[in-house]
Motif scaffolding. Structure first.
Motif: not given
Length: 259
Positions: A51-55, A103-105, A123-125, A188-191
């Motif tokens: 998986a990929v997390l982009l921020t 995407a962690a916005i 997308r999580i903001a 809490e964004l990245i967790p």
């Protein structure tokens, strides 16, 4: 992998990619786009990446837009080449990546930054995020798939309103219109993003890839349904299908091998 404009770190089979131009609000220049193209291709091809997390680096911006100085003197042909190259190597590559991309916005996601987030599967903001497509204030329109993906996510009317007014919207408004999946406090964004990816990674990898392909084909009429039928059938040929069914019947958790 060593990059100049992004950070790439493999954390428990999740590749965390951070656009690392905090002083420039993580604006997308040619070099950054080239590195993103490379890291997404790496993620798609390597078995160790599930998986990929982009921020973006810092709390001010996910990506505040493109580096306007690089194309301020372009003509029409050069503009088309810029859009086509970016779409093919980065934005479409993210959307079509067989590994789930979240995407962690954090902060501003404007112009090319919002287009980058929209290319991701989920997308999580952060609650302090601000999103928008301001290109018409420059005499342009979104060129990295923004007109198409925004309309697909929020509908034609809201997409045209956002694009034509060039207004930024809040994270809560983005959640209400379906532009983002979740809104959380900044800390809490990245967790939260990693938690979601951990859950997704427990599912059958080939089925995830098939689902991405089928959903991406939606809105294309008959071909979308044909893609779903074909991918559904392909799943029956996988060892993961056999494992999933066996685990269900045996009342245990499945252990998927991605084969």
């Amino acid at each position: 992998m060593t990059y100049q404009n992004i950070l790439s770190e493999l954390q428990g089979q999740t590749l965390k990619v951070t656009i690392n131009r905090e002083q420039k609000l993580n604006a997308l220049n040619k070099a950054t786009l080239a590195e993103l193209a490379e890291v997404i291709a790496f993620a798609a091809e390597r078995d160790e990446v599930k998986a990929v997390l982009l921020t973006g680096a810092g709390e001010k911006a996910f990506v505040a837009g493109a580096d306007i100085s690089e194309f301020s003197d372009f003509n029409g042909v050069q503009g088309e080449e810029l859009a086509a190259n970016g779409q093919n190597t980065v934005f479409n590559a993210i959307e079509n990546c067989p590994k789930p991309v979240v995407a962690a916005i954090n902060g501003f996601a404007l112009g090319g930054g919002l287009e980058l987030a929209m290319a991701c599967h989920i997308r999580i903001a952060s609650a302090n995020a601000r999103l928008g497509l301001p290109e018409v204030t420059l005499g342009l329109i979104p060129g990295y798939g923004g007109t198409q993906r925004l309309a697909g996510l929020v509908g034609k009317g809201i997409a045209l309103e956002m694009i034509m007014t060039a207004d930024m919207i809040s994270a809560e408004r983005a959640l209400a219109i379906g532009l983002v999946n979740h809104v959380v406090e900044p800390q809490e964004l990245i967790p939260k993003s990693l938690e979601m990816l951990e859950k997704i990674k427990q599912r059958a990898p080939l089925a995830l890839a098939a689902a991405i392909k089928a959903v991406n084909a939606s809105g294309t009429g008959k071909s979308g349904f044909e893609t779903e039928i074909r991918e559904f059938g392909n799943c029956f040929n996988t060892s993961d299908f056999k494992e999933g069914v066996s685990a269900f019947l045996e009342k245990r958790k499945p252990v998927f091998g991605g084969k």
